[in-house]
Design a protein around this motif. Structure first.
Motif, PDB file in Angstrom:
ATOM      1  N   ASN A 188       0.844  -1.186   0.000  1.00  0.00           N
ATOM      2  CA  ASN A 188       0.000   0.000   0.000  1.00  0.00           C
ATOM      3  C   ASN A 188       0.886   1.244   0.000  1.00  0.00           C
ATOM      4  OD1 ASN A 188      -2.892  -1.287   0.781  1.00  0.00           O
ATOM      5  ND2 ASN A 188      -1.285  -2.295   1.958  1.00  0.00           N
ATOM      6  N   ASP A 189       0.288   2.398  -0.229  1.00  0.00           N
ATOM      7  CA  ASP A 189       1.091   3.614  -0.262  1.00  0.00           C
ATOM      8  C   ASP A 189       1.616   3.952   1.135  1.00  0.00           C
ATOM      9  OD1 ASP A 189      -0.665   5.960   1.011  1.00  0.00           O
ATOM     10  OD2 ASP A 189      -2.004   4.695  -0.162  1.00  0.00           O
ATOM     11  N   ARG A 190       2.681   4.738   1.174  1.00  0.00           N
ATOM     12  CA  ARG A 190       3.389   4.999   2.428  1.00  0.00           C
ATOM     13  C   ARG A 190       2.501   5.678   3.473  1.00  0.00           C
ATOM     14  NH1 ARG A 190       9.053   8.070   2.155  1.00  0.00           N
ATOM     15  NH2 ARG A 190       9.519   6.119   1.044  1.00  0.00           N
ATOM     16  N   ALA A 191       1.731   6.663   3.062  1.00  0.00           N
ATOM     17  CA  ALA A 191       0.900   7.388   4.025  1.00  0.00           C
ATOM     18  C   ALA A 191      -0.127   6.468   4.676  1.00  0.00           C
ATOM     19  CB  ALA A 191       0.201   8.559   3.337  1.00  0.00           C
ATOM     20  N   LYS A 198      -0.693   2.637  13.190  1.00  0.00           N
ATOM     21  CA  LYS A 198      -1.300   3.275  14.365  1.00  0.00           C
ATOM     22  C   LYS A 198      -2.762   2.867  14.534  1.00  0.00           C
ATOM     23  CE  LYS A 198       1.550   7.357  13.364  1.00  0.00           C
ATOM     24  NZ  LYS A 198       1.515   8.788  12.944  1.00  0.00           N
ATOM     25  N   ARG A 199      -3.157   1.780  13.879  1.00  0.00           N
ATOM     26  CA  ARG A 199      -4.574   1.432  13.783  1.00  0.00           C
ATOM     27  C   ARG A 199      -5.244   1.122  15.111  1.00  0.00           C
ATOM     28  NH1 ARG A 199      -1.217  -2.446  12.297  1.00  0.00           N
ATOM     29  NH2 ARG A 199      -1.508  -4.654  12.814  1.00  0.00           N
ATOM     30  N   TRP A 200      -4.498   0.631  16.101  1.00  0.00           N
ATOM     31  CA  TRP A 200      -5.134   0.235  17.358  1.00  0.00           C
ATOM     32  C   TRP A 200      -5.532   1.437  18.211  1.00  0.00           C
ATOM     33  CZ3 TRP A 200      -6.593  -4.303  16.402  1.00  0.00           C
ATOM     34  CH2 TRP A 200      -5.788  -5.207  15.717  1.00  0.00           C
ATOM     35  N   GLY A 201      -4.843   2.552  18.037  1.00  0.00           N
ATOM     36  CA  GLY A 201      -5.178   3.724  18.836  1.00  0.00           C
ATOM     37  C   GLY A 201      -5.828   4.835  18.044  1.00  0.00           C
ATOM     38  N   GLY A 202      -6.174   4.566  16.820  1.00  0.00           N
ATOM     39  CA  GLY A 202      -6.748   5.582  15.938  1.00  0.00           C
ATOM     40  C   GLY A 202      -6.267   5.303  14.531  1.00  0.00           C
ATOM     41  N   LEU A 204      -5.534   4.351  11.037  1.00  0.00           N
ATOM     42  CA  LEU A 204      -6.396   3.923   9.941  1.00  0.00           C
ATOM     43  C   LEU A 204      -7.795   3.551  10.427  1.00  0.00           C
ATOM     44  CD1 LEU A 204      -5.861   3.870   6.932  1.00  0.00           C
ATOM     45  CD2 LEU A 204      -5.461   1.414   7.078  1.00  0.00           C
ATOM     46  N   SER A 205      -7.945   3.229  11.698  1.00  0.00           N
ATOM     47  CA  SER A 205      -9.283   2.977  12.244  1.00  0.00           C
ATOM     48  C   SER A 205     -10.130   4.244  12.172  1.00  0.00           C
ATOM     49  CB  SER A 205      -9.188   2.491  13.694  1.00  0.00           C
ATOM     50  OG  SER A 205      -8.636   1.198  13.764  1.00  0.00           O
ATOM     51  N   ALA A 206      -9.526   5.376  12.489  1.00  0.00           N
ATOM     52  CA  ALA A 206     -10.245   6.645  12.409  1.00  0.00           C
ATOM     53  C   ALA A 206     -10.601   6.974  10.962  1.00  0.00           C
ATOM     54  CB  ALA A 206      -9.403   7.759  13.020  1.00  0.00           C
ATOM     55  N   VAL A 207      -9.685   6.686  10.049  1.00  0.00           N
ATOM     56  CA  VAL A 207      -9.959   6.903   8.622  1.00  0.00           C
ATOM     57  C   VAL A 207     -11.117   6.024   8.169  1.00  0.00           C
ATOM     58  CG1 VAL A 207      -9.026   6.664   6.284  1.00  0.00           C
ATOM     59  CG2 VAL A 207      -7.602   7.609   8.110  1.00  0.00           C
ATOM     60  N   LEU A 208     -11.117   4.774   8.623  1.00  0.00           N
ATOM     61  CA  LEU A 208     -12.188   3.852   8.252  1.00  0.00           C
ATOM     62  C   LEU A 208     -13.537   4.378   8.731  1.00  0.00           C
ATOM     63  CD1 LEU A 208     -13.127   1.177   7.053  1.00  0.00           C
ATOM     64  CD2 LEU A 208     -12.526   0.067   9.221  1.00  0.00           C
ATOM     65  N   GLU A 209     -13.596   4.864   9.948  1.00  0.00           N
ATOM     66  CA  GLU A 209     -14.855   5.415  10.459  1.00  0.00           C
ATOM     67  C   GLU A 209     -15.327   6.592   9.612  1.00  0.00           C
ATOM     68  OE1 GLU A 209     -15.957   4.540  14.954  1.00  0.00           O
ATOM     69  OE2 GLU A 209     -14.572   6.219  14.734  1.00  0.00           O
TER      70      GLU A 209
END
Length: 222
Positions: A188-191, A198-202, A204-209
């Motif tokens: 996947n891309d670097r960003a 950092k998905r467990w504390g926000g 990509l999880s925040a992006v998904l939401e």
């Protein structure tokens, strides 16, 4: 000196199975989209139509190869006390609602990796992280990642909406928890990869939401 392996048959099997899984997924989603468009009320469907993530699943003993996918509809329906609770499902492909395991067990990929394992020198130690078995497992992971990179380059890892899927490799038995991050970074891309870390504390999880905003309450896209 560690054994060398001819991965020609394994590579072909991995490519065949992943392409078959993608074709099966696209067919199912296209039928879903056609059905939703044709009917005044959308049909109940366990998958939804907006795939955002795809993962290749495996386990430590070189069995259990599968392709898993998740949708925004499924992810949005997950309940939990907080973001971290919901993330336990979002980033665990073995828990996702759509999985493709190929034809009759053990499947062509498992058959080919087993064939290579049978060729290991007598006494190969599957407990030794520097041994023949570990080297073969690492080779197996690498061949899967290389196949996914080729498919990414061919434009095959997009959803029916034309968006690039989040793609990675995952051990269903958690025997190698590092592979999620290392494979995601290569596929996947670097960003996006930095956010995945950092998905467990926000992250990509925040992006998904935030992406759930494209869904109407009944799960159809706006």
């Amino acid at each position: 000196m560690l054994a060398t392996h001819d991965t020609t048959a394994l590579d072909a099997a991995i490519d065949t199975e992943i392409r078959a899984a993608l074709a099966s997924l696209r067919t199912e989603l296209e039928l879903k989209l056609e059905s939703s468009t044709a009917m005044a009320q959308p049909q109940s469907h366990p998958l939804g139509s907006h795939v955002h993530a795809l993962a290749i699943g495996m386990v430590e003993d070189l069995t259990g190869f599968f392709v898993a996918a998740d949708t925004l509809e499924n992810a949005a329906a997950v309940t939990g006390d907080d973001l971290e609770d919901k993330a336990q499902y979002w980033w665990s492909p073995s828990e996702w609602g759509w999985q493709y395991t190929g034809g009759t067990a053990p499947g062509i990929v498992t058959t080919e990796i087993w064939a290579l394992a049978k060729g290991l020198p007598e006494g190969a130690d599957d407990e030794n992280e520097n041994g023949e078995y570990a080297a073969l497992a690492g080779l197996y992971e690498e061949r899967i990642i290389l196949c996914l990179q080729r498919l990414r380059g061919e434009g095959e890892l997009r959803n029916v909406q034309g968006e690039e899927l989040w793609v990675w490799v995952h051990y269903a038995d958690a025997s190698n928890e590092n592979i999620d991050d290392t494979s995601f970074a290569r596929l996947n891309d670097r960003a996006t990869a930095e956010l995945f870390g950092k998905r467990w504390g926000g992250g990509l999880s925040a992006v998904l939401e935030e992406r759930f905003a494209v869904l109407q309450p009944e799960g159809r896209e706006t």
